[in-house]
Structures are given as C-alpha cells and as structure tokens.
Design a protein around this motif. Structure first.
Motif, PDB file in Angstrom:
ATOM      1  N   ASP A 194     -47.982 -12.459  19.750  1.00 37.92           N
ATOM      2  CA  ASP A 194     -49.349 -12.029  20.051  1.00 37.92           C
ATOM      3  C   ASP A 194     -49.398 -10.507  20.051  1.00 37.92           C
ATOM      4  O   ASP A 194     -48.915  -9.855  20.985  1.00 37.92           O
ATOM      5  N   ARG A 195     -49.994  -9.939  19.001  1.00 42.63           N
ATOM      6  CA  ARG A 195     -50.002  -8.483  18.853  1.00 42.63           C
ATOM      7  C   ARG A 195     -50.728  -7.797  20.004  1.00 42.63           C
ATOM      8  O   ARG A 195     -50.383  -6.669  20.376  1.00 42.63           O
ATOM      9  N   HIS A 196     -51.721  -8.458  20.591  1.00 46.97           N
ATOM     10  CA  HIS A 196     -52.452  -7.864  21.702  1.00 46.97           C
ATOM     11  C   HIS A 196     -51.673  -8.005  23.006  1.00 46.97           C
ATOM     12  O   HIS A 196     -51.369  -7.012  23.671  1.00 46.97           O
ATOM     13  N   ALA A 197     -51.331  -9.237  23.370  1.00 42.34           N
ATOM     14  CA  ALA A 197     -50.668  -9.479  24.651  1.00 42.34           C
ATOM     15  C   ALA A 197     -49.260  -8.897  24.678  1.00 42.34           C
ATOM     16  O   ALA A 197     -48.907  -8.118  25.576  1.00 42.34           O
ATOM     17  N   ASP A 198     -48.436  -9.263  23.703  1.00 43.90           N
ATOM     18  CA  ASP A 198     -47.049  -8.797  23.687  1.00 43.90           C
ATOM     19  C   ASP A 198     -46.955  -7.328  23.310  1.00 43.90           C
ATOM     20  O   ASP A 198     -46.102  -6.596  23.820  1.00 43.90           O
ATOM     21  N   GLY A 199     -47.855  -6.906  22.438  1.00 47.64           N
ATOM     22  CA  GLY A 199     -47.865  -5.501  22.037  1.00 47.64           C
ATOM     23  C   GLY A 199     -48.236  -4.564  23.174  1.00 47.64           C
ATOM     24  O   GLY A 199     -48.036  -3.349  23.079  1.00 47.64           O
ATOM     25  N   GLY A 200     -48.744  -5.125  24.277  1.00 47.10           N
ATOM     26  CA  GLY A 200     -49.067  -4.312  25.437  1.00 47.10           C
ATOM     27  C   GLY A 200     -47.860  -3.615  26.030  1.00 47.10           C
ATOM     28  O   GLY A 200     -48.003  -2.647  26.791  1.00 47.10           O
ATOM     29  N   ALA A 201     -46.659  -4.085  25.690  1.00 48.94           N
ATOM     30  CA  ALA A 201     -45.439  -3.442  26.193  1.00 48.94           C
ATOM     31  C   ALA A 201     -45.326  -1.996  25.720  1.00 48.94           C
ATOM     32  O   ALA A 201     -44.664  -1.172  26.370  1.00 48.94           O
ATOM     33  N   ARG A 202     -45.965  -1.683  24.612  1.00 51.38           N
ATOM     34  CA  ARG A 202     -45.873  -0.323  24.089  1.00 51.38           C
ATOM     35  C   ARG A 202     -46.512   0.697  25.023  1.00 51.38           C
ATOM     36  O   ARG A 202     -46.118   1.867  25.042  1.00 51.38           O
ATOM     37  N   ALA A 203     -47.507   0.250  25.803  1.00 52.90           N
ATOM     38  CA  ALA A 203     -48.158   1.168  26.744  1.00 52.90           C
ATOM     39  C   ALA A 203     -47.195   1.654  27.810  1.00 52.90           C
ATOM     40  O   ALA A 203     -47.392   2.726  28.404  1.00 52.90           O
ATOM     41  N   LEU A 204     -46.155   0.881  28.057  1.00 53.71           N
ATOM     42  CA  LEU A 204     -45.142   1.239  29.052  1.00 53.71           C
ATOM     43  C   LEU A 204     -44.026   2.077  28.438  1.00 53.71           C
ATOM     44  O   LEU A 204     -43.249   2.686  29.152  1.00 53.71           O
ATOM     45  N   GLY A 205     -43.955   2.088  27.103  1.00 54.96           N
ATOM     46  CA  GLY A 205     -42.899   2.822  26.423  1.00 54.96           C
ATOM     47  C   GLY A 205     -41.861   1.944  25.770  1.00 54.96           C
ATOM     48  O   GLY A 205     -40.893   2.444  25.183  1.00 54.96           O
ATOM     49  N   CYS A 206     -42.041   0.613  25.866  1.00 55.85           N
ATOM     50  CA  CYS A 206     -41.116  -0.312  25.192  1.00 55.85           C
ATOM     51  C   CYS A 206     -41.380  -0.317  23.694  1.00 55.85           C
ATOM     52  O   CYS A 206     -42.475   0.010  23.232  1.00 55.85           O
ATOM     53  N   GLY A 207     -40.396  -0.748  22.926  1.00 58.50           N
ATOM     54  CA  GLY A 207     -40.617  -1.030  21.521  1.00 58.50           C
ATOM     55  C   GLY A 207     -41.273  -2.401  21.380  1.00 58.50           C
ATOM     56  O   GLY A 207     -41.299  -3.189  22.333  1.00 58.50           O
ATOM     57  N   TYR A 208     -41.792  -2.693  20.220  1.00 55.49           N
ATOM     58  CA  TYR A 208     -42.415  -4.003  19.988  1.00 55.49           C
ATOM     59  C   TYR A 208     -42.077  -4.488  18.585  1.00 55.49           C
ATOM     60  O   TYR A 208     -42.235  -3.762  17.612  1.00 55.49           O
ATOM     61  N   PHE A 209     -41.612  -5.744  18.504  1.00 58.78           N
ATOM     62  CA  PHE A 209     -41.327  -6.382  17.220  1.00 58.78           C
ATOM     63  C   PHE A 209     -42.145  -7.666  17.137  1.00 58.78           C
ATOM     64  O   PHE A 209     -41.960  -8.582  17.933  1.00 58.78           O
ATOM     65  N   PRO A 210     -43.083  -7.764  16.162  1.00 63.87           N
ATOM     66  CA  PRO A 210     -43.928  -8.958  16.060  1.00 63.87           C
ATOM     67  C   PRO A 210     -43.285 -10.062  15.231  1.00 63.87           C
ATOM     68  O   PRO A 210     -42.544  -9.795  14.278  1.00 63.87           O
ATOM     69  N   VAL A 211     -43.552 -11.300  15.606  1.00 67.98           N
ATOM     70  CA  VAL A 211     -43.188 -12.465  14.796  1.00 67.98           C
ATOM     71  C   VAL A 211     -44.444 -13.286  14.576  1.00 67.98           C
ATOM     72  O   VAL A 211     -45.430 -13.152  15.304  1.00 67.98           O
ATOM     73  N   ASP A 212     -44.420 -14.140  13.577  1.00 65.52           N
ATOM     74  CA  ASP A 212     -45.585 -14.953  13.246  1.00 65.52           C
ATOM     75  C   ASP A 212     -45.566 -16.269  14.007  1.00 65.52           C
ATOM     76  O   ASP A 212     -44.531 -16.921  14.126  1.00 65.52           O
ATOM     77  N   HIS A 213     -46.735 -16.671  14.496  1.00 65.33           N
ATOM     78  CA  HIS A 213     -46.884 -17.937  15.225  1.00 65.33           C
ATOM     79  C   HIS A 213     -47.014 -19.061  14.202  1.00 65.33           C
ATOM     80  O   HIS A 213     -48.110 -19.423  13.778  1.00 65.33           O
ATOM     81  N   LEU A 214     -45.882 -19.601  13.803  1.00 63.29           N
ATOM     82  CA  LEU A 214     -45.840 -20.640  12.778  1.00 63.29           C
ATOM     83  C   LEU A 214     -45.071 -21.847  13.301  1.00 63.29           C
ATOM     84  O   LEU A 214     -44.284 -21.726  14.250  1.00 63.29           O
ATOM     85  N   PRO A 215     -45.261 -23.027  12.688  1.00 65.93           N
ATOM     86  CA  PRO A 215     -44.387 -24.155  13.028  1.00 65.93           C
ATOM     87  C   PRO A 215     -42.930 -23.767  12.846  1.00 65.93           C
ATOM     88  O   PRO A 215     -42.593 -22.939  11.976  1.00 65.93           O
ATOM     89  N   ALA A 216     -42.052 -24.366  13.645  1.00 63.75           N
ATOM     90  CA  ALA A 216     -40.644 -23.964  13.650  1.00 63.75           C
ATOM     91  C   ALA A 216     -40.006 -24.042  12.267  1.00 63.75           C
ATOM     92  O   ALA A 216     -39.254 -23.151  11.865  1.00 63.75           O
ATOM     93  N   ALA A 217     -40.300 -25.099  11.519  1.00 61.43           N
ATOM     94  CA  ALA A 217     -39.684 -25.275  10.206  1.00 61.43           C
ATOM     95  C   ALA A 217     -40.148 -24.226   9.205  1.00 61.43           C
ATOM     96  O   ALA A 217     -39.474 -23.976   8.198  1.00 61.43           O
ATOM     97  N   GLU A 218     -41.285 -23.601   9.462  1.00 59.67           N
ATOM     98  CA  GLU A 218     -41.838 -22.609   8.538  1.00 59.67           C
ATOM     99  C   GLU A 218     -41.401 -21.188   8.879  1.00 59.67           C
ATOM    100  O   GLU A 218     -41.740 -20.249   8.162  1.00 59.67           O
ATOM    101  N   ARG A 219     -40.653 -21.031   9.948  1.00 59.42           N
ATOM    102  CA  ARG A 219     -40.176 -19.699  10.321  1.00 59.42           C
ATOM    103  C   ARG A 219     -38.704 -19.792  10.718  1.00 59.42           C
ATOM    104  O   ARG A 219     -38.332 -19.669  11.884  1.00 59.42           O
ATOM    105  N   PRO A 220     -37.823 -19.988   9.737  1.00 60.86           N
ATOM    106  CA  PRO A 220     -36.406 -20.217  10.049  1.00 60.86           C
ATOM    107  C   PRO A 220     -35.644 -18.987  10.499  1.00 60.86           C
ATOM    108  O   PRO A 220     -34.621 -19.106  11.173  1.00 60.86           O
ATOM    109  N   ASP A 221     -36.088 -17.789  10.136  1.00 61.52           N
ATOM    110  CA  ASP A 221     -35.294 -16.602  10.457  1.00 61.52           C
ATOM    111  C   ASP A 221     -36.155 -15.414  10.887  1.00 61.52           C
ATOM    112  O   ASP A 221     -35.777 -14.262  10.693  1.00 61.52           O
ATOM    113  N   GLY A 222     -37.282 -15.696  11.512  1.00 59.83           N
ATOM    114  CA  GLY A 222     -38.179 -14.613  11.926  1.00 59.83           C
ATOM    115  C   GLY A 222     -37.634 -13.742  13.040  1.00 59.83           C
ATOM    116  O   GLY A 222     -38.062 -12.586  13.208  1.00 59.83           O
TER     117      GLY A 222
END
Length: 231
Positions: A194-222
C-alpha cells in the motif's frame, strides 16, 4: 544504503488471503450448509463486490453510515469485526451463523498463503543479521497465522494497529516498530503493498520498498530485491 532492519506489511506483502470462493466454501463446509452452484457463484460475487473479505477487494460502494467505520476499522478489534460483518450482511446468506463463521475463518491459517519467496527472504535477512518486524493495519492477532506457516521464528517484532489504536500511515506506528527493533528510522526499510499506508514510513525517515498486491502464484519473487537492499 544498507539497512539494518526491515519491516514488512502482512496482508498482500508476506501473505495473501484466499479467494472469496475458497473463503465461502470453507465456511459452508464447516457449518454443513449447502448451496446450489448457481447460488454459490452469485453469493461469492456479491461478497467480493461488498468488500466483505478482509484483505480482499475493497467495497465497490460503502453503505450509508459505514464510511467512518471503514476509515478507523483497524484501530480496534471491535471496529474491525463490526465493519466486516456489516459489509457481509449486505449479501443474503442461507443461515445466520454463516456471517460469524466467515469472519472467524478469515483469521485462520488455512485462509492465508505465504508468497513463494517470503520464507527465503526472511531467512536470508536472518542470516545477514538484519532485524525484521511486521507492521500491520489489522484488527486481530496475526501471530498464529505466521506460526502455522513457519514464518514466526524469522520475525523479531510485531506492531499491530489494533493493539495500539493507531493505523498506518501514522508515523507513530512506524516509530514504535523502529523502537522495537532498537534501530534509528534511517536504518530501517519498510516493505509493503500500500503506497499510501506503508509509504507513510518515509515521513519518519525510513526507506520504503513497494510490492504489488497480487495473488501469491502471480508474484513469485517480488520480495527478493529486499536482500539486495541490505547487502
């Protein structure tokens, strides 16, 4: 930079909820209630449209009076159950008990599947001495699910919204998680779908790495690129 700690979202990041059809079928099997195939298919579609499955599709339309509860749904266990039960009740079911059975089922380990690379990535972080945590907007205790799927030994800390009355993207939730890991925010990477919810960590100074919300079989190495970010 090389991070010393990695925080993960739960739903849609480390694990994926089952499809609505499997969710409904599981509840019917548990209660011994039967439906015709036509009624089953129609009911599953309507539950999906209603957004009744936590971790599944968002509601196509929020009923009058539920908008505020939707906004704060993950702040308490009571809010979470009230909201998702109300969404399910938009869809007629053949027995009253099914509404409770459906809600309880979504919290069971059987309703969740880890992404194919989740264990390998968590294990790789552990081998590198990188601290790990789960930060989730959720209304129930996800720890038993992670234990059942063998991931709990690879997690150092849990910060769950309903236990603190705070939801992502509020920086206070990420601050709590960094404190649990004993690390400064700039040394921590947040991973989530969730780019909005999880990306909120950047306001604190954390890094952020996004992944796609897909069925498990469709995202084997995200999740695998995370290992490169800590090396």
């Amino acid at each position: 930079m090389a991070y010393k700690g990695v925080l993960f979202d739960f739903s849609g990041t480390l694990l994926r909820i089952e499809p609505v059809t499997s969710w409904l079928r599981g509840a019917l099997d548990e209660t011994g209630i039967t439906m015709t195939e036509e009624a089953f298919a129609h009911t599953a579609r309507e539950l999906d449209r209603a957004g009744a499955l936590p971790g599944g599709s968002s509601p196509e339309r929020l009923p009058d009076g539920l908008a505020e509860l939707w906004r704060i749904r993950d702040r308490t266990a009571e809010h979470h159950r009230e909201l998702y039960t109300a969404l399910a009740r938009q869809v007629p079911l053949p027995a009253e008990e099914l509404y409770d059975t459906l809600y309880v089922r979504h919290k069971s380990p059987a309703a969740w599947a880890p992404y194919p690379d989740a264990a390998d990535v968590l294990r790789g972080l552990r081998e590198r001495g990188v601290a790990t945590g789960v930060v989730s907007n959720i209304g129930w205790d996800l720890r038993p699910v992670l234990r059942a799927h063998g991931l709990a030994p690879l997690i150092d800390a849990y910060v769950l919204s309903y236990e603190h009355g705070i939801q992502k993207p509020d920086p206070r939730l990420f601050e709590l998680a960094c404190r649990e890991l004993g690390l400064a925010p700039q040394d921590v990477l947040m991973v989530g779908d969730d780019r909005h919810a999880d990306g909120g960590a950047r306001a604190l100074g954390c890094g952020y790495f996004p992944v796609d919300h897909l069925p498990a079989a469709e995202r084997p190495d995200g999740l695998r690129p995370v290992l490169g970010l800590v090396d």
